[in-house]
Design an enzyme around this catalytic site. Structure first.
Site, PDB file in Angstrom:
ATOM      1  N   TRP A 168      88.278  59.468  86.326  1.00 16.37           N
ATOM      2  CA  TRP A 168      89.319  60.002  85.256  1.00 16.37           C
ATOM      3  C   TRP A 168      90.842  60.320  86.109  1.00 16.37           C
ATOM      4  O   TRP A 168      90.595  61.252  86.927  1.00 16.37           O
ATOM      5  CB  TRP A 168      88.690  61.124  84.679  1.00 16.37           C
ATOM      6  N   ASN A 228      87.442  56.116  79.008  1.00 18.42           N
ATOM      7  CA  ASN A 228      86.690  57.074  78.376  1.00 18.42           C
ATOM      8  C   ASN A 228      86.901  57.022  76.974  1.00 18.42           C
ATOM      9  O   ASN A 228      86.454  55.772  76.481  1.00 18.42           O
ATOM     10  CB  ASN A 228      86.763  58.790  79.076  1.00 18.42           C
ATOM     11  N   ASP A 229      87.354  57.745  76.122  1.00 17.51           N
ATOM     12  CA  ASP A 229      87.245  57.768  74.804  1.00 17.51           C
ATOM     13  C   ASP A 229      87.746  56.521  73.910  1.00 17.51           C
ATOM     14  O   ASP A 229      88.938  56.099  74.669  1.00 17.51           O
ATOM     15  CB  ASP A 229      88.265  58.957  74.028  1.00 17.51           C
TER      16      ASP A 229
END
Ligand code: FRU
Length: 537
Positions: A46, A21-22
């Site tokens: 996640w 993700n980020d």
């Protein structure tokens, strides 16, 4: 799974497998761009979050390095979450990141490279007395995360902001520090907006009001505006606003309160989240990274064994022409992947028609297109009070006086699958033209378990400008930039027929009243080298 392997991209950053993700702590150091990212080493969903790490000479070709930080301390055992890098005046790097503790409390931790002489920054050391910050009184233990890069105050201290919320008001808390160990919470927040909910991944940076050069994060003065960006946990989009920063009071206020953070402009009207900029001192520009998730089902992600991409890094600058927005544009290094090009000049696209563009392949492309509407038609067309919005309209299938017109991307021969990227123009009662830029996913795949929204928004088109767009196509991602990057739309699409050699590109015009003239230059794009760094650990 070979069934889905075509969805893998060829020139976008992805780990070899599993969930990402980020973007975290991007920076340029001793000749290398460093990229860290939220990563699950164990699965394509996640969880178990650690920091992945890769390096590049040009932001396009990447070498994967060993994990930079894993969840091995009480203060980050539930996740080594998002953080940012600050380069100190002596060249040393400090990294601040959020840890989710053994009790799932969000705290801020300090880390630094074990060896500043190592250009690859392979080993990271966590500060022995972490955490350096815990949620302050009045702030929820799960509402305190994602520290920014620090900037310098006129008082000679470092300042950071951390996203949070109070009730339904999203806020950016401010801390001052001299040593990155001890912090002073300021009474006033940098900014807050009622109704916007938790602010994740806040970003704060200056832009020059005179030119497109990037500014170092601490730059300030009359020649500068400041951007505040927040990622809204509630609606999963990145919103920004331009405004003025008051160093003395450690606060910021928007130029136009009606388009404040979270209620106005977005970086991207498609799928694009948890983004972060850094000042690239090597090339004197500000570069924006954004996480592009999947929009298929989780089951499909598990099947293919990976999930998420990073968008092509974008340079970001103030739009000195419109004065109202930022401009985002793919970093110029992506142009080094351009192979053969083909030009199409002044192609006439009649009302209601589709025109195939003869290309050898259409899955890895860099497309530049310009469209013009007949000037007489524009002048003589009736004014309407139409309230258009990309997402509530009938998409590209809509027929109106002045649109839609544009491209059909990743389309198969029969057009059963197609992703229109297009303009839609209206003429209001005051005679002014208003232009929208949209991407319609309703026919992007014959599969059912994928997102089929219509994305888009208004785009400023100034006097004398043509309608221009740039679109990067890479198997399962379409990134589009209208009017030089005033409005951007990133889309993940999952065609089943428009793949490999069967994928085609078309022009279309569903306007009733006007011909459209299109000129295009289209490059085939090479694949990037994205692979493990040889012989490391
Ligand atoms: C944003 C975010 C951050 C957090 C991280 C955890 O996508 O939720 O707020 O630090 O991801 O992976």
């Amino acid at each position: 799974n070979s069934m889905l392997s075509w969805q893998r991209t060829a020139f976008h950053f992805q780990p070899e497998k599993n969930w990402m993700n980020d973007p975290n702590g991007p920076l340029f150091y001793k000749g290398w761009y460093h990229f860290f990212y939220q990563y699950n080493p164990d699965a394509a969903v996640w969880g178990n979050i650690v920091w992945g790490h890769a390096v590049s000479k040009d932001l396009i070709h990447w070498l994967h390095l060993p994990l930079a930080m894993v969840a091995d301390q009480w203060y980050d055992i539930n996740g080594v979450w998002t953080g940012s890098a600050t380069i100190l005046p002596d060249g040393k790097i400090v990294m601040l990141y959020t840890g989710s503790t053994n009790e799932s409390v969000q705290v801020q931790n300090l880390a630094y490279p074990a060896d500043h002489n190592d250009p690859l920054l392979i080993e990271w050391v966590k500060y022995s007395s972490n955490p350096v910050l815990v949620p302050p009184p009045g702030i929820g233990i799960k509402d305190f995360r994602d520290p920014t890069t620090a900037w310098y105050t006129s008082e000679g201290k470092w300042r950071i902001t951390i996203g949070s919320k109070v009730g339904k008001t999203g806020i950016a808390l401010i801390y001052d520090t001299v040593d990155f160990i001890n912090y002073e919470l300021r009474n006033q927040v940098l900014h807050g907006v009622p109704g916007t909910g938790m602010w994740e991944c806040v970003d704060f940076y200056p832009v020059s009001i005179y030119d497109r050069n990037g500014l170092e994060t601490s730059a300030n003065g009359p020649e500068v505006k400041h951007v505040v960006k927040a990622s809204l946990d509630d609606d999963r989009h990145d919103y920004y606003a331009l405004g003025t920063y008051d160093d003395k009071n450690a606060t910021w206020y928007p130029d136009i309160p009606e388009i404040d953070v979270g209620i106005g402009l977005r970086y991207d009207y498609g799928i694009f989240y948890a983004s972060k900029t850094f000042y690239d001192q090597h090339r004197g520009r500000r570069v924006l990274w954004g996480w592009i998730g999947e929009s298929d089902s989780e089951a499909a992600d598990v099947k293919k064994g990976w999930a998420s991409l990073q968008g092509i890094p974008r340079t970001v600058a103030f739009d000195t022409k419109s004065g109202s927005n930022l401009l985002q544009w793919p970093v110029e290094e992506v142009e080094n992947l351009r192979l053969r090009s083909k030009e199409f000049k002044n192609v006439e696209v009649k009302p209601g028609s589709v025109v195939p563009l003869d290309l050898e392949a259409a899955t890895q492309l860099d497309i530049f297109a310009e469209f013009e509407i007949d000037k007489n038609v524009l002048e003589n067309i009736a004014e309407t009070d139409e309230e258009f919005s990309c997402s509530t309209s009938n998409g590209a299938a809509h027929h109106s006086a002045l649109g839609p017109f544009g491209l059909l991307v990743l389309a198969d021969e029969s057009l059963a699958e197609q992703t229109p990227v297009y303009f839609y123009v209206t003429k209001g009662f005051n005679g002014t033209l208003k232009t929208f830029f949209c991407t319609d996913q309703t026919r992007s795949s014959v599969a059912n378990d994928v997102n089929k929204q219509i994305y888009g928004n208004f785009v400023p088109v100034l006097e004398g400008e043509k309608f221009t767009l740039r679109t990067l196509v890479d198997h399962s991602i379409i990134e589009s930039f209208a009017q030089g990057g005033r409005t951007c739309i990133t889309s993940r699409v999952y065609p089943t027929r428009a793949i490999y050699g069967a994928a085609k590109l078309f022009l279309f015009n569903n306007a009733i009243e006007t011909n459209v003239t299109a000129s295009l230059k289209i490059w085939q794009m090479n694949s990037a080298f994205i692979r493990p760094y040889p012989n490391i650990r």
